[in-house]
Design a protein around this motif. Sequence first.
Motif, short mmCIF file in Angstrom:
data_model
loop_
_atom_site.label_atom_id
_atom_site.label_comp_id
_atom_site.label_asym_id
_atom_site.label_seq_id
_atom_site.Cartn_x
_atom_site.Cartn_y
_atom_site.Cartn_z
N PRO A 362 0.84 -1.21 0.00
CA PRO A 362 0.00 0.00 0.00
C PRO A 362 0.87 1.25 0.00
O PRO A 362 1.98 1.26 0.54
CB PRO A 362 -0.82 -0.13 1.29
N GLU A 363 0.35 2.32 -0.60
CA GLU A 363 1.11 3.57 -0.68
C GLU A 363 1.41 4.12 0.71
O GLU A 363 2.45 4.73 0.94
CB GLU A 363 0.33 4.60 -1.50
N LYS A 364 0.49 3.92 1.66
CA LYS A 364 0.70 4.43 3.01
C LYS A 364 1.88 3.74 3.68
O LYS A 364 2.66 4.36 4.40
CB LYS A 364 -0.56 4.26 3.86
N LEU A 365 2.03 2.44 3.44
CA LEU A 365 3.16 1.72 4.01
C LEU A 365 4.46 2.18 3.37
O LEU A 365 5.48 2.33 4.06
CB LEU A 365 2.96 0.21 3.81
N LEU A 366 4.44 2.43 2.06
CA LEU A 366 5.65 2.91 1.39
C LEU A 366 6.05 4.28 1.90
O LEU A 366 7.24 4.61 1.98
CB LEU A 366 5.41 2.96 -0.13
N ALA A 367 5.06 5.11 2.23
CA ALA A 367 5.35 6.48 2.67
C ALA A 367 5.76 6.54 4.13
O ALA A 367 6.64 7.32 4.50
CB ALA A 367 4.14 7.37 2.42
N GLU A 368 5.12 5.75 5.00
CA GLU A 368 5.31 5.88 6.45
C GLU A 368 6.04 4.70 7.08
O GLU A 368 6.45 4.78 8.23
CB GLU A 368 3.95 6.05 7.13
#
Length: 447
Positions: A362-368
């Motif tokens: 998920p993009e949120k995991l990649l970002a945070e």
Amino acid sequence: MRRFLKRVVPEDAAIRTNLSWKLSAAIALVGALVAIALSLVVHNAARVSMLNSARDVADSRVQLAQRMYESGRTRTLWGKIDDPAIPRDLLEKVMEGRRATYVSEGAHGVPDIWAAVPLKDGRVLSLHTPFTDHSAEVMKDLDQALIIGSISVVLGGSALGVLIGGQLSRRLRKAAAAANRVAQGETDVRVRDAIGGVVRDETDDLARAVDAMADALQERLEAERRVTADIAHELRTPVTGLLTAAELLPPGRPTELVLDRAKAMRTLVEDVLEVARLDSTSERAELQDIMLGEFVTRRVTAKDSDVEVRVVHESEVTTDPRRLERVLFNLLANAARHGRPPIQVSVEGRVIRVRDHGPGFPEKLLAEGPSRFRTGSSDRSGHGHGLGLTIAAGQARVLGARLTFRNVRPTGAPEHIPAEGAVAVLWLPEHAPTNTGSFPMPPLSGK
């Protein structure tokens, strides 16, 4: 109802400026305005003073000429009688019976000095003299001096602004660097100590506020960690008893379901306890020298023979095999649960890559980064509790390693194109972690 939308400027699109140059420009602008204002005042005051002196001289000369005319000495008379070029305003004052002086604009902007006096016979005696060359040279030299002085003030103000702004900017940069270190988990860093200096200003107030906030946040996180660990520890005994009791049930489908849920609950409790221990930053690695490619091949093959292992370049590393195995198995479990086969593991020097061919992270995991109780799938039912990657990242920190995540997309494909897989990369350090907890971080290189 009309809606007003606030435009949000992306951080990358914002214009970045330097505080020292801002302060320098402000001081230079103020200095330029002050210098121009003072120059105009001095120029006008000097011009008025010199014109007044010239008018006094002209007035004295016209009085002397009046006495010469009235005594009959007209051959050497200064001035003219009934000069037609006399200014109208001056003539009106003289016709009122007053002696007067007047300044008019001459050729090339050089002023003309007039003086006039009424005579007893009703005629008008006037004296006309241009502004002297010496006075004009004095005004020219004065203007040059004012221009040079104004430029010097602007340059000096700019240099002073760069000096003051540079010092303030350096203190702020030190404070920002220290705050970033605190954000990365270095709880012993203090912003106030980092900026140093003897002078106390608003920067010190900001540093103390950040230090107080970091201390309060650390205390709160520590309290939450203790509560989490206490709850998990208290749950371990009843969960163990529940699992033991379930094993005594008669064989059958209901017993299998109860055992499955009891084992899942025990795994969850153990994972929560492990996360709490990793959060306490008290864990230390038990180091051994191993051949990384051979170690990964043996462990992965024993865990799942369907996983493809490829050793590109063998390397000897000093690390904790138990923790490295924990990281590796958690990455494989995440790939098996959220991705799709084939799952591939490659070893290249000190770098381990685990790739699947699923929909990607998920993009949120990649970002945070990984977060507890947040899974790698939008569908959480039956997909774990999101602790696997959190534990992997925590164990990687203990090893002094860095764990990164990225998605695989076709070359040049835009972001909205679905990913062709997910890759977790473990970068083992070039030097083993020390017993003091100082873990050297490997540089960013490669994918």
